[in-house]
Design an enzyme around this catalytic site. Structure first.
Site: not given
Length: 350
Positions: A178, A72
């Protein structure tokens, strides 16, 4: 003790912003994971987020049957900063340089605060970014398959609880509308679910009206009386303080790292609430990127693999029931078993 293979932290030469890449594991293959742009109290908070998210990616890939490890990246914005603004291009070029310096051990895609267009900018500095815009030969945003996989997980969970996968008439509360949450809300509305929805962006209320959903504030949606609660915003939503206030039968959502701490999974179980492990539920995005962008597969192949999330979650519930443990522990066991099997095969080959 740090369990990660490598962590890269630097100040971007162009942007002056902290660039962090956490490479958790390459036991199954090269690490994959998105790039998050977000305002943190300080760079240490960004590092903590990258460490937790990359570890979850290792579990996600293993649980999804993918031959990739977990990573990440985070571009840390100053507190209270809404976006990169004029520094956006420079920050993305800095990010591309950082990815390139890992020599292909980490492959990046979009995440919270980034887009396919952003990955196209980073691609100027490295070949190891993916989910590029369709007009540039990429596969585009992975949000659709993340929503598809979450829908399959919700169906599997309801089948586990009620003996049917039909969501018609079921009360579902979604926190976050979203890219993923909005698409998921559409799928659930089409399935006949009764929706309560919320988002910190008031502009999302128009979508709620279009879907015939009840629009409330995020706090109300979190504790609404519902059959299924769907966390679809940022992580850390389920804490020791929040869980006693929940009024749902199950929690199934695409948000990463939903648990404030691992012990929250036990508390949910004590209160009779089924929690679907997030790293199993939200694997649609990484399936999209690895199958289409990295393996050269088709959208149909990626969709078929994503729909298997429901079956994998059913396996988790079955394992949990048989072993008398919570689904979170069962999912981790299954993921670790696959990683151990891969390591054993590699040692045998040597």
């Amino acid at each position: 003790m740090l369990e990660h293979e490598e962590v890269l932290i630097r100040t971007g030469a162009r942007s002056g912003l902290p660039i962090i890449i956490a490479l958790h594991s390459t036991a199954l293959g090269d690490a994959v994971g998105g790039c998050r742009v977000w305002p943190y109290p300080d760079w240490q908070a960004g590092l903590a987020d990258a460490l937790a998210l990359s570890a979850a990616m290792t579990l996600k890939c293993a649980a999804a049957g993918l031959d990739f490890g977990g990573g990440k990246s985070v571009i840390v914005l100053p507190p209270g900063t809404a976006s990169l603004g004029a520094r956006r291009r420079n920050a993305l070029l800095d990010f591309g340089d950082a990815v390139n310096d890992l020599g292909g051990r980490y492959h990046a895609g979009e995440d919270v605060g980034t887009s396919a267009e952003d990955m196209w900018v980073a691609r100027e500095r490295t070949p190891w970014v993916h989910c590029l815009p369709v007009q540039h030969g990429g596969s585009g945003e992975p949000s659709e398959l993340t929503a598809v996989g979450t829908f399959a997980a919700i169906e599997a969970t309801w089948r586990h609880l009620a003996g049917t996968s039909s969501l018609a008439g079921q009360r579902i509360s979604i926190v976050g509308l979203g890219q993923v949450g909005g698409r998921l809300a559409g799928l659930l509305a089409d399935a006949g679910a009764e929706l309560t929805v919320a988002d910190i962006d008031p502009g999302r209320e128009e979508l709620a009206r279009t879907l015939g959903a009840r629009w409330v504030d995020p706090e109300t949606a979190l504790t609404a009386e519902a059959d299924i609660l769907v966390p679809a915003a940022l992580g850390g939503m389920l804490t020791d303080e929040v869980v006693p206030r929940l009024r749902c039968a199950a929690v199934v959502g695409p948000a990463n790292n939903q648990l404030g701490s691992p012990s929250v999974a036990d508390e949910l179980a004590r209160r009779g609430i089924v929690w679907a492990p997030d790293f199993v539920v939200n694997a649609g995005g990484v399936i999209h990127g690895t199958i289409i962008d990295m393996a050269g597969g088709t959208p149909e192949e990626a969709r078929k693999a994503t729909l298997q999330i429901g079956d994998r979650l059913t396996d988790v519930y079955r394992e949990a029931t048989a072993a008398g443990i919570v689904p979170y522990e069962a999912a981790i066991r299954l993921a670790h078993r696959r990683i151990a099997d891969a390591a054993a095969l590699r040692e045998t080959a040597v």
